[in-house]
Design a protein around this motif. Structure first.
Motif, short mmCIF file in Angstrom:
data_model
loop_
_atom_site.label_atom_id
_atom_site.label_comp_id
_atom_site.label_asym_id
_atom_site.label_seq_id
_atom_site.Cartn_x
_atom_site.Cartn_y
_atom_site.Cartn_z
N HIS A 78 6.19 -7.14 -1.77
CA HIS A 78 4.87 -6.71 -2.23
C HIS A 78 5.10 -5.76 -3.39
O HIS A 78 5.19 -4.54 -3.23
CB HIS A 78 4.10 -6.01 -1.10
N ALA A 79 5.17 -6.32 -4.59
CA ALA A 79 5.48 -5.54 -5.79
C ALA A 79 4.25 -5.35 -6.67
O ALA A 79 4.38 -5.00 -7.84
CB ALA A 79 6.59 -6.23 -6.59
N CYS A 80 3.07 -5.57 -6.10
CA CYS A 80 1.86 -5.40 -6.90
C CYS A 80 0.75 -4.67 -6.14
O CYS A 80 -0.36 -4.54 -6.64
CB CYS A 80 1.36 -6.76 -7.39
N GLY A 81 1.02 -4.25 -4.92
CA GLY A 81 0.05 -3.45 -4.19
C GLY A 81 -0.90 -4.22 -3.31
O GLY A 81 -1.83 -3.64 -2.74
N HIS A 82 -0.68 -5.52 -3.14
CA HIS A 82 -1.60 -6.31 -2.32
C HIS A 82 -1.56 -5.90 -0.84
O HIS A 82 -2.56 -6.06 -0.14
CB HIS A 82 -1.29 -7.80 -2.45
N ASP A 83 -0.41 -5.40 -0.40
CA ASP A 83 -0.36 -4.87 0.97
C ASP A 83 -1.32 -3.69 1.12
O ASP A 83 -2.00 -3.54 2.14
CB ASP A 83 1.07 -4.45 1.33
N GLY A 84 -1.41 -2.87 0.08
CA GLY A 84 -2.37 -1.78 0.08
C GLY A 84 -3.80 -2.26 0.03
O GLY A 84 -4.69 -1.68 0.67
N HIS A 85 -4.05 -3.34 -0.71
CA HIS A 85 -5.40 -3.89 -0.78
C HIS A 85 -5.87 -4.37 0.58
O HIS A 85 -7.03 -4.15 0.98
CB HIS A 85 -5.44 -5.05 -1.78
#
Length: 405
Positions: free
Chosen positions: A112-119
């Motif tokens: 997850h290198a773009c923050g989708h886990d945070g989304h």
């Protein structure tokens, strides 16, 4: 796995309600669990199962397996009203993580290198909060957990599956945790926010031969070099200087030896622009330029050109609404950044072509904690304080949505 969550130092300029502050440790827990188990486009089975399990625990109505792994949750307020959709993407990237953290990716070559886990964590936190506070808003909220944003794109198949219908969505919002903004900043812009994305592959077919006898050949490398240079003239001389656009050739492969003129060459590239009126134009110009140069040298070519995502264009009324909400959260005009355009692309654009909406950025960079690497970098990570900010933004948008006429 249970993680030790560090104390969160929320900047004094932020207004996060106590109920959402109380969720912060859980938001971090969810995000880190998802970060450990990243999945590529349309393969987000573990992620989808995690989301569905939480929604079921909370008694939230939801539908699964939309466009393979997508999920839509429906939360109704205590009073009737309009329908607001919230979108969160959930796929990861084919990148080997370099971070040495307890929640490091356990899936080799995926991160997850773009923050989708945070989304996803923010959307889950929003779903939980709204389900416990239905008395605070009118109407219905649809939370769309979307697969495959990084490509080939999950928004369009979800739309085709009817996620904006039954009940019909009146507007849609979404956010991106953004390391190009500092923690405590929110980027909101009316009109084009992110660029249209188009791609191309091209093979130049010449005639190979000896490097010492070029007159017997049709040099595919020479032709390719002329094409690369000429493609830059599209932006320099065919696009209005007030309309930002980019044509980039990122790959060029040809040749096997220093004394052999290559029989063929292969190149690929990307095209970016904001103005929807440029759709089809740049692709057509590429084709004409390549055809002309190849014809002048006696070569042939095969061009594969396709449009990936349209430009992400925010509705002015919804963008102004989100901006007004952001000013409540950050409590200072300096914290709301209007000029936050990027040539990066987003398939949130497909949703915004169907219904009015706004996509915005939540600053997540914190250089003091070494949390400022760019998106898609193997060391990418973000300040998790931004998770609570995201939930607060979504909750306030839902609560105030009935104000929009």
């Amino acid at each position: 796995m249970t993680f030790t969550v560090p104390a969160i130092e929320t900047p004094n300029t932020l207004q996060i309600r106590l109920e959402i502050r109380a969720l912060q440790a859980q938001l971090v827990e969810w995000r880190r669990q998802l970060h450990q188990r990243p999945e590529l486009a349309f393969k987000e089975q573990i992620t989808a199962q995690f989301i569905a399990q939480k929604l079921q625990e909370w008694g939230i109505e939801h539908q699964t397996e939309i466009a393979k792994t997508g999920i839509v949750a429906i939360i109704k307020g205590d009073r009737p009203g309009k329908v607001l959709a919230i979108r969160a993407d959930m796929d990861a990237l084919p990148i080997q993580e370099a971070n040495e953290v307890p929640y490091r990716s356990q899936h080799d070559g995926i991160m997850h290198a773009c923050g989708h886990d945070g989304h996803v964590a923010i959307a889950l936190g929003t779903a939980y909060y709204l389900s416990q506070h239905r008395h605070t808003f009118n109407g219905t909220v649809k939370i769309i957990f979307q697969p495959a944003e990084e490509g080939p794109g999950g928004a369009k198949p979800m739309i085709e599956a009817g996620v904006l219908k039954n009940p019909d969505v009146d507007a849609i919002i979404g956010l991106h945790l953004w390391n190009n903004l500092s923690l405590g900043q929110i980027g909101v812009r009316s009109g084009p926010l992110m660029a249209a994305v188009e791609s191309f592959h091209c093979t130049i077919n010449g005639r190979g031969g000896h490097g010492a006898m070029p007159h017997q050949t049709v040099d595919s490398i020479l032709i390719s070099a002329q094409i690369v240079n000429a493609l830059q003239a599209i932006v320099a001389r065919n696009v209005n200087p007030l309309d930002a656009a980019v044509v980039t050739v990122g790959e060029l492969h040809a040749g096997t030896a220093n004394n052999v003129i290559a029989d063929s060459a292969w190149m690929s590239g990307t095209v970016r622009y904001f103005n929807p009126q440029l759709e089809d134009f740049i692709g057509e110009r590429c084709d004409r330029i390549i055809a002309g140069i190849c014809s002048s040298h006696g070569a042939t070519y095969n061009l594969d050109y396709w449009q990936l995502y349209p430009a992400t264009v925010n509705d002015p009324k919804i963008a102004e609404f989100v901006r007004s909400v952001a000013l409540e959260v950050v409590e200072t005009p300096l914290g709301v950044v209007p000029e936050c355009q990027t040539m990066g692309g987003e398939d949130m654009s497909f949703f915004l072509k169907e219904v009015p909406g706004c996509y915005f950025f939540v600053g997540a960079a914190n250089p003091a904690k070494n949390l400022a690497y760019p998106h898609h970098h193997p060391n990418f990570d973000f300040d998790e304080t931004a998770l609570g900010i995201g939930v607060e933004m979504f909750a306030r948008c839902v609560e105030r949505f009935s104000e929009i006429s």
